[in-house]
Design an enzyme around this catalytic site. Structure first.
Site, PDB file in Angstrom:
ATOM      1  N   GLU A  44       0.822  -1.206   0.000  1.00 16.56           N
ATOM      2  CA  GLU A  44       0.000   0.000   0.000  1.00 16.56           C
ATOM      3  C   GLU A  44       0.861   1.262   0.000  1.00 16.56           C
ATOM      4  OE1 GLU A  44      -3.388   0.639  -0.129  1.00 16.56           O
ATOM      5  OE2 GLU A  44      -3.439  -1.449  -0.784  1.00 16.56           O
ATOM      6  N   CYS A 215     -24.020   5.137 -13.025  1.00 16.98           N
ATOM      7  CA  CYS A 215     -22.979   6.158 -12.906  1.00 16.98           C
ATOM      8  C   CYS A 215     -23.513   7.496 -13.392  1.00 16.98           C
ATOM      9  CB  CYS A 215     -21.755   5.739 -13.715  1.00 16.98           C
ATOM     10  SG  CYS A 215     -20.417   6.956 -13.704  1.00 16.98           S
TER      11      CYS A 215
END
Length: 356
Positions: A44, A215
């Site tokens: 990460e 969307c």
């Protein structure tokens, strides 16, 4: 209208995303097997500002050298920086090293399993902490990396640049609402994968998106303008010289950068401002003499907040043994013969050009 301003219910959104992930997601990334807190954490941090394809070889080499948090904590910072060299944003590597030591010293080598305790470690923000909890522990925790921001901003047509506090709060609200209780490990990977491979920054493949029908950016034809880009501003330019002091046998003189600031803790060439005489600087700092200086063409390196224009000035010397160097701060590096220390990327490129 669904919860959190989404045009579809969060549960339906998560289900559609997970169904897509099962067929098209990335299931064989090196940090997924096994997905331990340490391995997820390293990945990460490396993935901040850096794409997966670039990260993978660095990650594999880093894990091979530092296979555990104990190994990372015990390593010298210089070696950590050397394995990080090329990834940029070197504060990440310094924070990794500090956090590893805290995990060992304060937590017995075990990563905390709460958001608050993880965020207390150097360099771990809310999204990285959430990824560790979700991916390594299966604990429900939202994430908001760059890919997730883009997906959520387009789904809900969030206006404004994500660097502002108001937009950040809005995106975190969306992330919290959409993160499911079940399969949270897969969900967090799925939203990152969708942003990286389908809902890309430019030319998103909306026809392939499992969330396309819900969307708002697609419905309004605004995929190209959402999320909003950082407001453009002219980067200031800083100009300096880097002294390429060479000896045929000893090599090139390197100097460790201060622990904070650009290239913090890395090895670089001595810096000399344009208002300083490089010959006098060498005399005062190293008690040495340079026979002559030869300027090279200027080079440019762009940082987040400014552009650095640096001109290498090469100077040849005699008798490097007469020079007074500070241990752990200066050294002679023989290009091509010695193992390179942790070098700033532009300096590494400069020295490799000398070897070739």
């Amino acid at each position: 209208m669904a919860a959190a301003g989404l045009p579809l219910p969060p549960g339906k959104m998560a289900a559609a995303l997970l169904a897509w992930f099962d067929r098209h997601g990335r299931h064989d990334l090196p940090w997924q097997h096994p997905a331990t807190p340490y391995r997820v954490w390293i990945s990460e941090v490396m993935l901040q500002q850096t794409q997966v394809a670039t990260v993978i070889p660095y990650y594999e080499a880093f894990i091979a050298r530092f296979p555990s948090v104990e190994a990372l904590a015990a390593a010298p910072l210089d070696e950590v920086l050397r394995h990080w060299a090329g990834l940029g944003y070197y504060a990440r590597a310094r924070n990794l090293h500090q956090a590893a030591r805290q995990v060992v010293e304060r937590h017995g080598g075990r990563f905390p399993d709460t958001l608050e305790a993880l965020e207390a470690l150097p360099g771990i923000g809310r999204s990285t902490a959430g990824a560790i909890l979700a991916q390594a522990h299966g604990i429900r925790a939202p994430i908001l990396d760059g890919n997730a921001k883009r997906v959520l901003a387009r789904l809900a047509a969030v206006e404004g640049w994500s660097g502002t506090a108001a937009v950040q709060r809005r995106l975190w609200e969306l992330a919290e609402a959409c993160t499911p209780a079940a399969r949270v490990r897969d969900y967090t990977q799925a939203i990152m994968d969708l942003g990286a491979t389908v809902c890309t920054r430019s030319r998103p493949a909306c026809a392939d998106c499992p969330l396309g029908d819900g969307c708002r950016a697609r419905a309004e034809g605004r995929q190209g303008e959402l999320p909003a880009s950082r407001p453009r501003r002219e980067l200031p330019v800083r100009r300096t010289r880097l002294l390429l002091i060479t000896d045929p046998e000893a090599g090139v003189l390197l100097e460790r950068r201060p622990p904070t600031g650009i290239w913090g803790g890395l090895w670089s060439l001595p810096e000399c401002g344009w208002d300083t005489d490089p010959t006098e600087l060498v005399r005062a700092r190293y008690h040495g003499e340079v026979r002559s200086w030869r300027p090279w063409p200027a080079r440019v390196h762009t940082f987040t907040h400014f552009r650095l224009e640096f001109t290498p000035w090469q100077g040849a010397i005699n008798r490097p043994s007469h020079w007074v160097l500070e241990p752990d701060r200066t050294l002679w590096y023989n290009v091509g013969l010695s193992e390179p220390p942790g070098l700033a990327a532009p300096v590494r490129a400069l020295l490799e050009g000398m070897r070739n």
